[in-house]
Write an enzyme that holds these catalytic residues in place. Sequence first.
Site, PDB file in Angstrom:
ATOM      1  N   HIS A 156       0.830  -1.225   0.000  1.00 40.21           N
ATOM      2  CA  HIS A 156       0.000   0.000   0.000  1.00 40.21           C
ATOM      3  C   HIS A 156       0.856   1.263   0.000  1.00 40.21           C
ATOM      4  CE1 HIS A 156      -3.226  -2.784   1.177  1.00 40.21           C
ATOM      5  NE2 HIS A 156      -2.351  -3.244   2.059  1.00 40.21           N
ATOM      6  N   SER A 277      15.006  21.688 -16.007  1.00 36.21           N
ATOM      7  CA  SER A 277      13.830  22.522 -16.216  1.00 36.21           C
ATOM      8  C   SER A 277      14.266  23.823 -16.874  1.00 36.21           C
ATOM      9  CB  SER A 277      13.174  22.809 -14.863  1.00 36.21           C
ATOM     10  OG  SER A 277      12.425  23.994 -14.930  1.00 36.21           O
ATOM     11  N   LYS A 283      16.306  21.784 -10.739  1.00 39.99           N
ATOM     12  CA  LYS A 283      15.617  20.550 -11.138  1.00 39.99           C
ATOM     13  C   LYS A 283      16.491  19.562 -11.901  1.00 39.99           C
ATOM     14  CE  LYS A 283      11.127  20.726 -10.246  1.00 39.99           C
ATOM     15  NZ  LYS A 283      10.279  19.587 -10.035  1.00 39.99           N
ATOM     16  N   GLU A 290       9.632   8.610 -16.791  1.00 38.16           N
ATOM     17  CA  GLU A 290       8.251   9.063 -16.985  1.00 38.16           C
ATOM     18  C   GLU A 290       7.765   8.762 -18.403  1.00 38.16           C
ATOM     19  OE1 GLU A 290       8.143  13.174 -15.792  1.00 38.16           O
ATOM     20  OE2 GLU A 290       8.590  12.671 -13.709  1.00 38.16           O
TER      21      GLU A 290
END
Length: 475
Positions: A156, A277, A283, A290
């Site tokens: 979980h 970024s 970043k 992704e």
Amino acid sequence: MAQLWGGRFQGEISELAWKFNASIYFDQRLLAQDVQGSKAHVTMLAKQGIITEEEKDSIIDGLTSIQEDVNSGKLQITDKYEDIHSFIEANLIDRIGDAGKKMHTGRSRNDQVALDMRLYIREEVINTSELVYELLKVLNKLMKEHINTYMPGFTHLQKAQPVTLAHHLGAYFEMFKRDSRRLCDIHQRMNFCPLGAGALAGTTYPLDRHFVAEQLGFYGPTFNSMDSVSDRDYLIEFLSALSLIMMHLSRFSEEIIIWNSNEYNFVTIDDAYSTGSSIMPQKKNPDIAELVRGKTGRVYGDLNSLLVTMKGLPLAYNKDMQEDKEVSFDAIDTTKNCLALFTDMLATMKFNKEQMAKSAIRGFTDATDAADYLVNKGVPFRDAHGIIGRIVLYCIDKGIGIADLKLSELKEFAKEFDEDIYDAISLKTCVEKRLTFGAPGPEAMKKVIAACDEFLDLYWTKCHSPLYPDLHEAD
Ligand code: ARG
């Protein structure tokens, strides 16, 4: 517009319809397979006395020169032709004259395209398997390096029990191992030659289908000519296997994205596989992971598209089936790309061991072991579960862990606690005592890694080779 038909027609096809109907834009990928299939076909035609040896030789030379000229850029594939088959035939006739007109004797584009796709897919199944093999090798290496790298195991998405990185990666080894076996199954099932099925009902020429099948490395010819030109099951199986590979890559990517987050900081992705970024200088984003996750949806879409295309088609060939190509090519290209990139990203990723171990200690991952400790001292498991639950509640209130409690405090919950509790619930003990086969304990893990080594050693001979169907079950 150079069409293969004529006599039956009085008018011209509209330009829009021609373009809509054409497949040359995407089936030009099948050039090599089409040439290979045609060479096998005319060799058989000559052997059977249907064409002469000279005609066969001239066709084979013509086909070779067409392939060479396309590859060198001397000959352009244009949409003057409907598909790769008509492009090759028209060019052949241009080059060698009348002998070229005999190439298509005893053949239809229906069995021709069925063969081309089988040849193409058969190779791509192996290419995909090679990429899965590379990933398995990286996983295997990392497993060996991280037998004692502790980390929390989750259920979980909450910390559950401690495991090791070797064990966590081992879960993916099993998934990709099954993927590679699936590819092998598909290869074996699809490796039959459809050529000679004709348009749907075979032919009256004395073709030797077994000879063609043998020349092209198939187990033999397909058994039913209608099925031969209608079957796209093997493509659906392959796209299903690719979808499962993508699902595994996607779940793994999701974990890497979580592990790479500031909060977890379990991994550092190499600069070569991350991006920045345009506005936030701090970043470093896990874009590759992704995108792998994102492209999974696309491969599922390809599979679904083919399933829906096929569901209502009556036997035998229907033009709808031309739609099999773009989705298959897309699924194959996408999955192969993702496999290659993911493997490189994983191989260069740094695992922040200390951070992982720290995280494994926090979050009561030792609670099950604390309960097991009481069980070993004679407390029934259900009672032990309740006692430790109350201890956890007490600790949450104080903002500490079980091991931070003094023995006197522990004894207030259960008299069975003794000095040895601290060793019993240390991270090291919690992991090392998990020794059931398939568990993370290092000794158990070593046995599994030995089996992984063997699987990889025998990958191309026993575990994966389509040449040894009876040796298929390797373990
Ligand atoms: N481009 C077609 C396909 O990919 C080739 C077969 C054409 N056959 C036909 N009967 N029109 O399916």
